[in-house]
Write an enzyme that holds these catalytic residues in place. Structure first.
Site, mmCIF file in Angstrom:
data_model
loop_
_atom_site.group_PDB
_atom_site.id
_atom_site.type_symbol
_atom_site.label_atom_id
_atom_site.label_comp_id
_atom_site.label_asym_id
_atom_site.label_seq_id
_atom_site.Cartn_x
_atom_site.Cartn_y
_atom_site.Cartn_z
ATOM 1 N N GLU A 177 0.820 -1.223 0.000
ATOM 2 C CA GLU A 177 0.000 0.000 0.000
ATOM 3 C C GLU A 177 0.848 1.263 0.000
ATOM 4 O OE1 GLU A 177 -2.731 0.531 3.324
ATOM 5 O OE2 GLU A 177 -3.631 2.291 2.398
ATOM 6 N N LYS A 219 -2.557 -2.077 -3.125
ATOM 7 C CA LYS A 219 -3.609 -1.210 -2.564
ATOM 8 C C LYS A 219 -3.197 0.241 -2.788
ATOM 9 C CE LYS A 219 -6.067 -0.123 1.743
ATOM 10 N NZ LYS A 219 -6.759 -0.716 2.895
ATOM 11 N N SER A 261 -9.833 4.133 0.385
ATOM 12 C CA SER A 261 -10.776 5.224 0.136
ATOM 13 C C SER A 261 -10.182 6.584 0.504
ATOM 14 C CB SER A 261 -12.109 4.991 0.856
ATOM 15 O OG SER A 261 -11.971 4.938 2.251
ATOM 16 N N GLY A 262 -9.260 6.630 1.444
ATOM 17 C CA GLY A 262 -8.423 7.810 1.655
ATOM 18 C C GLY A 262 -9.111 9.107 2.043
ATOM 19 N N GLY A 263 -10.343 9.045 2.540
ATOM 20 C CA GLY A 263 -11.040 10.266 2.928
ATOM 21 C C GLY A 263 -12.144 10.654 1.944
HETATM 22 P P1 13P Z 1 -9.336 4.226 4.165
HETATM 23 O O1 13P Z 1 -10.175 3.467 3.148
HETATM 24 O O2 13P Z 1 -10.132 4.874 5.243
HETATM 25 O O3 13P Z 1 -8.323 5.117 3.486
HETATM 26 O O4 13P Z 1 -8.487 3.127 4.940
HETATM 27 C C1 13P Z 1 -7.932 2.097 4.243
HETATM 28 C C2 13P Z 1 -6.650 1.716 4.831
HETATM 29 O O5 13P Z 1 -6.437 0.583 5.199
HETATM 30 C C3 13P Z 1 -5.609 2.743 4.925
HETATM 31 O O6 13P Z 1 -4.403 2.150 5.263
#
Ligand code: 13P
Length: 339
Positions: A177, A219, A261-263
């Site tokens: 990620e 990711k 989703s990142g916010g």
């Molecule tokens: P979000 O979808 O809230 O960004 O979180 C996913 C995640 O695992 C971030 O490391």
């Protein structure tokens, strides 16, 4: 390395229009999320909240795996069944976040480096015994004036690759990620350029570290406008830009790409994923690994009250179902009204 086991796990994670629930918030992060809805964070409230999500009836139709935090993978349901065992029985793969968070990068303190490599081999072995079959490590890339630097991208990519190699040695499929954050006033083109360079360097390091691409999941962030950018790219533009960058950078040997989703709001994250899948066949499965976009409506409905358990589960079920539809390119915003 048992490549067959790794491949089977990675392929199962993205099979059947299912995706991941990222429920691996660290104790500090979940405390922030709880505070926003007036819930005190304790070991028991965190356990109860995760139990609500994991025991949602039917969620396994849409959710292939759950990413847990160290505390959570050691916890049990009310009926005294370890969470990992409970999930595995449903056909939901238990996963574990193994990075130890970020620190300022030495000599470039506005950037971040992810820590957690020391002792990682032994921790992975323990998590495998606790039932985990995949793991997650998140690198954070900030966009700003003169950043990210090549130094930061290279250092984070090396850590990701060392982590991924250790995971595969242990039999855990690694989620790699590299998150390019949406914070900032930059436009969508800048996000595309930074995401492209990040992914090029990440796959270079994965190659140098002999990571089997068939046995991992990427990711990434989607290519979006910075939150403070006056011109926000639309849904179709985000889908096109994201797919363009991914096709340039991600080898077809990777079985699946599961976005963070990142916010983004819950509904926008679903619409973006749907638009990408609607564009037609891609070399990899495109699915979700959402934290906030799967949980936010559920957390608001629950508010820590036993009386709201069913409402919290319904909200989580609904987001899971909508995102599964988006994996098939079959989601429409009109479906939300049925909720
Ligand atoms: P979000 O979808 O809230 O960004 O979180 C996913 C995640 O695992 C971030 O490391």
């Amino acid at each position: 390395m048992n490549l067959n086991e790794l491949k089977a796990t990675a392929e199962r994670m993205v099979a059947g229009h299912r995706g991941l629930l990222a429920a691996d918030e660290s104790t500090g992060t979940i405390e922030k999320r709880f505070k926003a809805v007036g819930v005190a964070s304790s070991e028991e409230t965190r356990r109860a909240y995760r139990e609500m999500l994991f025991t949602t009836p039917g969620m396994e139709k849409f959710i292939s795996g759950v990413i847990m935090y160290d505390e959570t993978i050691r916890q049990k349901t009310r009926d005294n069944v370890a969470f990992s065992e409970f999930l595995a029985k449903l056909g939901v793969i238990p996963g574990i976040k193994v990075d130890k968070g970020t620190k300022p990068l030495a000599n470039s303190p506005d950037e971040k480096i992810t820590e957690g490599l020391d002792g990682l081999r032994e921790r992975l072995q323990e998590y495998y015994k606790l039932g985990a079959r995949f793991a997650k490590w998140r690198a954070v890339i900030n966009i700003g004036t003169d950043i990210p630097t090549h130094y930061c991208l290279r250092a984070n990519a090396q850590a990701l690759a060392r982590y991924a190699a250790l995971c595969q040695e242990t039999g855990l499929a690694p989620i790699v990620e590299p998150e390019v954050l949406m914070d900032g006033a930059h436009d969508v083109e800048r996000c595309a350029a930074v995401t492209r360079t990040t992914l090029k360097i990440v796959f270079d390091e994965l190659y140098m570290h002999r990571v089997a691409l068939e046995g991992m999941i990427l990711k990434p962030n989607m290519v979006v406008s910075g939150i403070q950018c006056p011109r926000q790219a639309g849904i179709e533009e985000v889908a096109h830009e994201t797919l363009r960058v991914l096709k340039e950078c991600v080898p077809a040997a990777v079985p699946g790409i599961m976005f963070l989703s990142g916010g983004q709001s819950a509904e926008l994250a679903t619409a973006h994923l749907n638009a990408m899948n609607a564009l037609g066949p891609a070399p990899w499965k495109l699915s979700f690994s959402y934290g906030r976009a799967l949980q936010a409506p559920s957390l608001v409905a629950w508010k820590g009250q036993v009386a709201n358990l069913a409402a919290g589960q319904q909200a989580f079920f609904w987001r899971s179902r909508m995102n599964s539809a988006a994996c098939a390119g079959a989601y429409t915003p009109r479906m939300e009204k049925a909720a």
